[in-house]
Scaffold this motif. Structure first.
Motif, PDB file in Angstrom:
ATOM      1  N   ASP A  13       0.821  -1.201   0.000  1.00  0.00           N
ATOM      2  CA  ASP A  13       0.000   0.000   0.000  1.00  0.00           C
ATOM      3  C   ASP A  13       0.864   1.263   0.000  1.00  0.00           C
ATOM      4  O   ASP A  13       0.411   2.318  -0.406  1.00  0.00           O
ATOM      5  CB  ASP A  13      -0.937  -0.002   1.210  1.00  0.00           C
ATOM      6  N   GLY A  17       0.415   1.284  -4.315  1.00  0.00           N
ATOM      7  CA  GLY A  17      -0.967   0.840  -4.154  1.00  0.00           C
ATOM      8  C   GLY A  17      -1.101  -0.663  -4.286  1.00  0.00           C
ATOM      9  O   GLY A  17      -0.147  -1.368  -4.563  1.00  0.00           O
ATOM     10  N   TRP A  22      -6.075  -0.073  -6.324  1.00  0.00           N
ATOM     11  CA  TRP A  22      -6.150   0.740  -5.111  1.00  0.00           C
ATOM     12  C   TRP A  22      -5.042   1.781  -5.167  1.00  0.00           C
ATOM     13  O   TRP A  22      -3.880   1.443  -5.380  1.00  0.00           O
ATOM     14  CB  TRP A  22      -5.965  -0.131  -3.866  1.00  0.00           C
ATOM     15  N   ALA A  23      -5.402   3.041  -4.943  1.00  0.00           N
ATOM     16  CA  ALA A  23      -4.400   4.113  -4.923  1.00  0.00           C
ATOM     17  C   ALA A  23      -3.457   3.917  -3.731  1.00  0.00           C
ATOM     18  O   ALA A  23      -3.828   3.303  -2.725  1.00  0.00           O
ATOM     19  CB  ALA A  23      -5.101   5.468  -4.806  1.00  0.00           C
ATOM     20  N   GLU A  24      -2.268   4.444  -3.865  1.00  0.00           N
ATOM     21  CA  GLU A  24      -1.297   4.348  -2.773  1.00  0.00           C
ATOM     22  C   GLU A  24      -1.866   4.986  -1.507  1.00  0.00           C
ATOM     23  O   GLU A  24      -2.346   6.109  -1.524  1.00  0.00           O
ATOM     24  CB  GLU A  24       0.000   5.054  -3.174  1.00  0.00           C
ATOM     25  N   GLY A  25      -1.853   4.237  -0.430  1.00  0.00           N
ATOM     26  CA  GLY A  25      -2.366   4.715   0.853  1.00  0.00           C
ATOM     27  C   GLY A  25      -3.848   4.482   1.080  1.00  0.00           C
ATOM     28  O   GLY A  25      -4.342   4.648   2.189  1.00  0.00           O
ATOM     29  N   GLN A  26      -4.567   4.064   0.052  1.00  0.00           N
ATOM     30  CA  GLN A  26      -6.021   3.907   0.160  1.00  0.00           C
ATOM     31  C   GLN A  26      -6.410   2.823   1.158  1.00  0.00           C
ATOM     32  O   GLN A  26      -7.298   3.033   1.988  1.00  0.00           O
ATOM     33  CB  GLN A  26      -6.608   3.591  -1.211  1.00  0.00           C
ATOM     34  N   HIS A  30      -8.392   3.475   4.681  1.00  0.00           N
ATOM     35  CA  HIS A  30      -9.649   2.763   4.902  1.00  0.00           C
ATOM     36  C   HIS A  30      -9.610   2.046   6.250  1.00  0.00           C
ATOM     37  O   HIS A  30     -10.522   2.187   7.066  1.00  0.00           O
ATOM     38  CB  HIS A  30      -9.883   1.770   3.757  1.00  0.00           C
ATOM     39  N   THR A 106     -12.272   7.655   2.384  1.00  0.00           N
ATOM     40  CA  THR A 106     -11.272   7.554   1.317  1.00  0.00           C
ATOM     41  C   THR A 106     -11.678   8.393   0.106  1.00  0.00           C
ATOM     42  O   THR A 106     -10.822   8.981  -0.552  1.00  0.00           O
ATOM     43  CB  THR A 106     -11.006   6.090   0.903  1.00  0.00           C
ATOM     44  N   GLN A 109     -10.860  11.997   0.791  1.00  0.00           N
ATOM     45  CA  GLN A 109      -9.420  12.267   0.705  1.00  0.00           C
ATOM     46  C   GLN A 109      -8.903  12.167  -0.728  1.00  0.00           C
ATOM     47  O   GLN A 109      -7.706  12.279  -0.970  1.00  0.00           O
ATOM     48  CB  GLN A 109      -8.646  11.295   1.606  1.00  0.00           C
ATOM     49  N   LEU A 111      -8.994   9.523  -2.823  1.00  0.00           N
ATOM     50  CA  LEU A 111      -8.331   8.262  -3.153  1.00  0.00           C
ATOM     51  C   LEU A 111      -9.204   7.277  -3.932  1.00  0.00           C
ATOM     52  O   LEU A 111      -8.785   6.153  -4.181  1.00  0.00           O
ATOM     53  CB  LEU A 111      -7.790   7.600  -1.883  1.00  0.00           C
ATOM     54  N   HIS A 112     -10.394   7.692  -4.328  1.00  0.00           N
ATOM     55  CA  HIS A 112     -11.238   6.814  -5.146  1.00  0.00           C
ATOM     56  C   HIS A 112     -11.378   7.326  -6.571  1.00  0.00           C
ATOM     57  O   HIS A 112     -12.134   6.742  -7.359  1.00  0.00           O
ATOM     58  CB  HIS A 112     -12.627   6.636  -4.528  1.00  0.00           C
TER      59      HIS A 112
END
Length: 131
Positions: A13, A17, A22-26, A30, A106, A109, A111-112
Motif C-alpha cells: 500500500d 498501491g 487501489w491508490a497508494e495509501g487507500q 480505509h 477515502t 481524501q 483516493l477513489h
C-alpha cells in the motif's frame, strides 16, 4: 479491546498501491478509519455509531448503479412476465455502516478517483461526495 488497524494493511500500500486498482495509501486510510471509528465509539461517543448508521441508511442507495445488459424476459407460472434490462451493482460503501464510513472517508481524501463503480455512481471525488 480495540485492535490496531495497521494489522489489516499491507506494505504494498506504500509502494504504488494494491494490485493496480487501489491508490497508494487507500487501504491504510480505509483501515485506519475503522480504527478511529472504534475508538470514537468505545471511548468518546457511543452515539457516533448510530449517527453514522443513520447516514448510511439515508445515502446507501446513492452507491448503487445499474449496468446495462441484454434485455431478459422471465415468464412466471401464473402467466405474468418480468422484463429486466439491467443488473444492479452496489459499491462497497453500501455494504454496511462501517464500510460506508471508511469508503466515504477515502473518497473525501481523493483516493477513489478512477474507481469504476464509484465513478458510475458519480461519487468518486471529494467534490462529488460533498454535493
Amino acid at each position: 479491546g480495540t485492535s490496531c488497524p495497521f494489522v489489516f494493511t499491507s506494505r504494498e500500500d506504500f509502494h504504488g498501491g494494491i494490485g493496480g486498482s487501489w491508490a497508494e495509501g487507500q487501504l491504510t486510510l480505509h483501515e485506519m478509519t475503522h480504527g478511529a471509528d472504534m475508538v470514537i465509539r468505545q471511548l468518546r461517543d457511543p452515539y457516533f455509531h448510530d449517527e453514522v448508521a443513520e447516514l448510511w441508511a439515508k445515502y446507501c442507495e446513492k452507491f448503487r448503479h445499474v449496468e446495462p445488459s441484454i434485455r431478459t424476459t422471465t415468464f412466471l407460472g401464473d402467466g405474468k412476465c418480468i422484463v429486466a434490462s439491467g443488473a444492479e451493482h452496489y459499491c462497497y460503501a453500501a455494504a454496511n455502516r462501517d464500510e460506508f464510513l471508511a469508503e466515504c472517508h477515502t473518497i473525501a481524501q481523493g483516493l477513489h478517483k478512477g474507481s469504476k463503480d464509484y465513478e458510475k455512481c458519480k461519487l468518486s471525488t471529494p467534490k462529488e461526495i460533498a454535493e
